[in-house]
Design a protein around this motif. Structure first.
Motif, mmCIF file in Angstrom:
data_model
loop_
_atom_site.group_PDB
_atom_site.id
_atom_site.type_symbol
_atom_site.label_atom_id
_atom_site.label_comp_id
_atom_site.label_asym_id
_atom_site.label_seq_id
_atom_site.Cartn_x
_atom_site.Cartn_y
_atom_site.Cartn_z
ATOM 1 N N TRP A 335 29.190 15.704 89.831
ATOM 2 C CA TRP A 335 29.558 16.333 88.709
ATOM 3 C C TRP A 335 28.870 17.659 88.305
ATOM 4 C CZ3 TRP A 335 33.688 15.083 85.750
ATOM 5 C CH2 TRP A 335 33.872 15.613 84.837
ATOM 6 N N GLY A 336 29.601 18.764 88.235
ATOM 7 C CA GLY A 336 28.808 20.076 87.985
ATOM 8 C C GLY A 336 28.701 20.731 89.220
ATOM 9 N N ASN A 337 28.862 20.135 90.393
ATOM 10 C CA ASN A 337 28.650 21.001 91.627
ATOM 11 C C ASN A 337 29.706 22.022 92.052
ATOM 12 O OD1 ASN A 337 26.506 19.290 92.045
ATOM 13 N ND2 ASN A 337 27.098 18.352 93.782
ATOM 14 N N ASP A 338 29.436 22.810 92.916
ATOM 15 C CA ASP A 338 30.330 23.944 93.096
ATOM 16 C C ASP A 338 31.486 23.214 93.896
ATOM 17 O OD1 ASP A 338 28.796 25.923 92.258
ATOM 18 O OD2 ASP A 338 28.132 26.543 94.245
ATOM 19 N N VAL A 339 32.733 23.808 94.036
ATOM 20 C CA VAL A 339 33.932 23.168 94.484
ATOM 21 C C VAL A 339 33.940 23.371 96.073
ATOM 22 C CG1 VAL A 339 35.273 25.328 94.520
ATOM 23 C CG2 VAL A 339 36.487 23.300 94.666
ATOM 24 N N GLU A 340 34.250 22.481 96.828
ATOM 25 C CA GLU A 340 34.165 22.296 98.258
ATOM 26 C C GLU A 340 35.557 21.975 98.743
ATOM 27 O OE1 GLU A 340 31.219 20.149 100.208
ATOM 28 O OE2 GLU A 340 29.780 20.153 98.376
ATOM 29 N N ILE A 341 36.177 22.415 99.925
ATOM 30 C CA ILE A 341 37.171 21.968 100.427
ATOM 31 C C ILE A 341 37.064 21.034 101.507
ATOM 32 C CG2 ILE A 341 39.320 22.764 101.740
ATOM 33 C CD1 ILE A 341 39.092 24.155 98.952
ATOM 34 N N MET A 342 37.401 19.711 101.172
ATOM 35 C CA MET A 342 37.391 18.479 101.716
ATOM 36 C C MET A 342 38.382 18.000 102.747
ATOM 37 S SD MET A 342 34.845 16.302 99.001
ATOM 38 C CE MET A 342 33.808 17.253 97.739
ATOM 39 N N ASP A 343 38.137 17.061 103.567
ATOM 40 C CA ASP A 343 39.254 16.312 104.166
ATOM 41 C C ASP A 343 39.540 15.293 103.415
ATOM 42 O OD1 ASP A 343 39.593 18.032 106.261
ATOM 43 O OD2 ASP A 343 37.843 17.208 107.476
ATOM 44 N N VAL A 344 40.849 14.938 103.438
ATOM 45 C CA VAL A 344 41.485 13.653 102.703
ATOM 46 C C VAL A 344 41.562 12.545 103.669
ATOM 47 C CG1 VAL A 344 43.127 12.528 101.258
ATOM 48 C CG2 VAL A 344 42.449 14.867 100.895
ATOM 49 N N VAL A 345 40.523 11.527 103.523
ATOM 50 C CA VAL A 345 40.796 10.310 104.287
ATOM 51 C C VAL A 345 42.378 9.855 104.276
ATOM 52 C CG1 VAL A 345 40.121 7.918 104.765
ATOM 53 C CG2 VAL A 345 38.368 9.690 103.999
ATOM 54 N N PRO A 346 42.981 9.514 105.708
ATOM 55 C CA PRO A 346 44.232 8.870 105.562
ATOM 56 C C PRO A 346 44.330 7.737 104.657
ATOM 57 C CG PRO A 346 43.681 9.513 107.665
ATOM 58 C CD PRO A 346 42.433 9.887 106.597
ATOM 59 N N SER A 347 45.598 7.527 103.931
ATOM 60 C CA SER A 347 45.533 6.584 103.019
ATOM 61 C C SER A 347 45.373 5.132 103.608
ATOM 62 C CB SER A 347 46.916 6.677 102.329
ATOM 63 O OG SER A 347 48.069 6.284 103.350
ATOM 64 N N ARG A 348 44.895 4.178 102.811
ATOM 65 C CA ARG A 348 44.740 2.775 103.399
ATOM 66 C C ARG A 348 45.926 1.897 103.669
ATOM 67 N NH1 ARG A 348 39.659 -0.046 101.980
ATOM 68 N NH2 ARG A 348 40.988 -1.797 101.722
ATOM 69 N N SER A 349 46.065 1.123 104.527
ATOM 70 C CA SER A 349 47.081 0.339 104.858
ATOM 71 C C SER A 349 47.468 -0.404 103.885
ATOM 72 C CB SER A 349 46.593 -0.447 106.312
ATOM 73 O OG SER A 349 45.440 -1.346 105.867
ATOM 74 N N ASP A 350 46.689 -0.900 102.656
ATOM 75 C CA ASP A 350 47.469 -1.884 101.719
ATOM 76 C C ASP A 350 47.589 -1.019 100.538
ATOM 77 O OD1 ASP A 350 44.602 -1.035 101.416
ATOM 78 O OD2 ASP A 350 43.840 -3.087 100.760
ATOM 79 N N SER A 351 47.984 0.187 100.607
ATOM 80 C CA SER A 351 48.250 1.152 99.478
ATOM 81 C C SER A 351 49.641 1.560 99.360
ATOM 82 C CB SER A 351 47.407 2.460 99.573
ATOM 83 O OG SER A 351 47.757 3.084 100.505
ATOM 84 N N TRP A 352 50.072 1.941 98.101
ATOM 85 C CA TRP A 352 51.434 2.534 98.181
ATOM 86 C C TRP A 352 51.731 3.802 98.911
ATOM 87 C CZ3 TRP A 352 54.985 -0.514 96.177
ATOM 88 C CH2 TRP A 352 54.449 -1.323 95.212
ATOM 89 N N GLU A 353 50.468 4.515 99.035
ATOM 90 C CA GLU A 353 50.850 5.957 99.672
ATOM 91 C C GLU A 353 51.032 5.447 101.441
ATOM 92 O OE1 GLU A 353 48.250 6.780 96.099
ATOM 93 O OE2 GLU A 353 48.244 5.170 97.380
ATOM 94 N N HIS A 354 50.437 4.314 101.840
ATOM 95 C CA HIS A 354 50.773 4.057 103.204
ATOM 96 C C HIS A 354 52.212 3.637 103.429
ATOM 97 C CE1 HIS A 354 49.039 3.562 107.065
ATOM 98 N NE2 HIS A 354 49.683 2.389 107.308
ATOM 99 N N LEU A 355 52.598 3.118 102.422
ATOM 100 C CA LEU A 355 53.972 2.606 102.605
ATOM 101 C C LEU A 355 54.863 3.804 102.477
ATOM 102 C CD1 LEU A 355 54.458 -0.219 99.842
ATOM 103 C CD2 LEU A 355 54.825 -0.225 102.631
ATOM 104 N N ALA A 356 54.615 4.960 101.916
ATOM 105 C CA ALA A 356 55.252 6.237 101.929
ATOM 106 C C ALA A 356 55.018 6.910 102.947
ATOM 107 C CB ALA A 356 55.094 7.035 100.780
ATOM 108 N N HIS A 357 53.799 6.728 103.507
ATOM 109 C CA HIS A 357 53.496 7.420 104.740
ATOM 110 C C HIS A 357 54.578 6.779 105.913
ATOM 111 C CE1 HIS A 357 51.442 8.340 108.555
ATOM 112 N NE2 HIS A 357 50.978 7.169 108.667
#
Length: 449
Positions: A335-357
């Protein structure tokens, strides 16, 4: 069951063109029938989420009569944008001081980014040839601007009622020691049970201001300025209660905040024409119905999406969530730190996102409303619910992602529709360095602001 659900997602997913294609927004014509459309984001630092909301909003404004954009941002900052897009003059104070730039509070990149800048310029161009009553406005729903809101109230009262302005200075003086860091007010109240609060003073100020509504608006013939002062007074009262609740009950503080956003939305619509329609931009955690997530089920929290459904009725409200599998995101580690461009970890296999993937689709929209969606799809979703859903706010901690950024949800009840982007990119911040910010309590983590 999972394989069957993936196949059903494939067959029911509505293919979408590229965001740069002028026809993108037209694929959401069905949203034009609603009074309130809430467009979520799965993170506060993803370009595709902002751009998709912008294209959908533009289409709703141009073709379906929407005239209000309300966002998860502070009222005074958003009002600076509203004055720009509607070409509204500001209140003239006796002693003019330079206006503080908008959106300086952490996280600056949430609204100070190229994607929002483009939308704001579009709104101004759209409004240019419209009469003032029909111009589309830009408004903030959040409550973190206690100090700026107090300044705005006093500035307004200086122009219409100097005696009331002096009374406001006296009453809000109770909060003056805390405006640089309002969380300290809540902490001090929590640690000292005998401490006098500022509740009575801020409520008296709100009451007296509301009693002056007819006098001020008839004398100065500017309902916008009174409405803004009224909203700032509500904000100060709600913020005072919010910061006191923060240390005594985290559930109360979240629900107080979302109740404030909903009540702000109600007052906003009440100040408009009866036929006005509004688009809300906020995080998935705010716009998805909390009753169908662990927020509501385990922690007893509510949110603006739930309140809109309860108040306006489901037939008048659309809740649209969105998600991604991987890519990059603009966020801070702390909290309060400068913004960074980070890699997003691929979605978990037990998530809604993974079903969409697993559907193999790069971009799609999935209808989830019972009256419009495939019954077979909804039945299949219900059989695997609840599943994990990813929430990235303004803080991202990939190393502890399961604990920090996933929570369970019933997707088809939480949202009325789901917008999917397989791979996404970070928003383009206009400011990379975070200005010094006294408001540093990450009480909304992991969902962010």
């Amino acid at each position: 069951m999972t394989t069957k659900l993936v196949d059903l997602i494939k067959s029911n997913a509505k293919a979408l063109p590229a965001l740069s294609n002028e026809s993108f927004g037209s694929h959401f014509d069905h949203l034009g029938r609603y009074k309130v459309v809430l467009l979520g984001d799965g993170s506060h630092g993803t370009s595709e989420f902002y751009r998709a909301r912008a294209e959908i909003t533009k289409h709703l404004i141009q073709h379906h009569g929407f005239d209000t954009v309300a966002v998860e941002a502070d009222w005074p900052d958003s009002e600076a944008v509203d004055r720009y897009v509607r070409q509204r003059p500001g209140a003239k104070a006796k002693i003019e001081r330079p206006e503080e730039p908008a959106f300086q509070r952490f996280p600056t990149w949430m609204w100070q980014n190229s994607e929002v800048q483009e939308m704001v310029h579009w709104m101004r161009d759209h409004n240019r040839n419209l009469p003032p009553p029909k111009r589309v406005g830009f408004y903030g729903l959040d409550l973190y601007s206690m100090g700026r809101s107090i300044e705005s109230i006093i500035k307004y009262l200086d122009t219409v009622d100097p005696k009331m302005a002096n009374l406001a200075r006296q009453r809000y003086g109770c909060l003056q020691p805390w405006v640089e860091d309002p969380t300290e007010y809540g902490l001090a109240n929590y640690l000292d049970s005998g401490m006098s609060t500022c509740e009575a003073q801020v409520l008296e100020m709100l009451r007296d201001l509301l009693q002056k509504r007819l006098e001020y608006t008839s004398a100065h013939r500017d309902g916008d300025e009174f409405h803004s002062a009224e909203q700032n007074a509500h904000l100060v009262a709600d913020a005072e209660a919010y910061y006191r609740a923060m240390y005594s009950s985290a559930v109360d503080s979240w629900s107080l905040r979302d109740s404030h956003m909903f009540e702000t939305l109600q007052r906003l619509l009440a100040s408009k024409r009866s036929e006005s329609k509004v688009v809300v931009w906020a995080h998935n955690s705010h716009i998805g119905d909390a009753r169908y997530t662990s927020m509501g089920r385990r922690r007893g929290e509510l949110n603006i999406g739930q309140l809109c459904r309860e108040h306006f009725g489901r037939d008048n409200v659309a809740l649209i969530g969105c998600g991604t599998h991987t890519g990059t995101v603009a966020a801070a580690h702390e909290w309060g730190n400068d913004v960074e461009i980070m890699d997003v970890v691929p979605s978990r296999s037990d998530s809604w996102e993974h079903l969409a993937h697993q559907s193999g689709r790069d971009t799609f929209y999935l209808e989830l409303r019972k009256k419009l969606a495939s019954p077979e799809l909804l039945q299949a979703i219900a059989k695997v619910s609840p599943k994990l859903e990813r929430f990235i706010g303004v803080i991202y901690r990939p190393q502890t992602e399961r604990m920090s950024h996933y929570s369970s949800a019933d997707l088809a009840d939480q949202f009325d529709g789901y917008l999917w982007f397989e791979r996404t990119e970070a928003v383009k911040p206009l400011v990379m360095h975070q200005p010094h910010d006294h408001i540093g309590a990450d009480e909304t983590y992991p969902f962010g602001l």
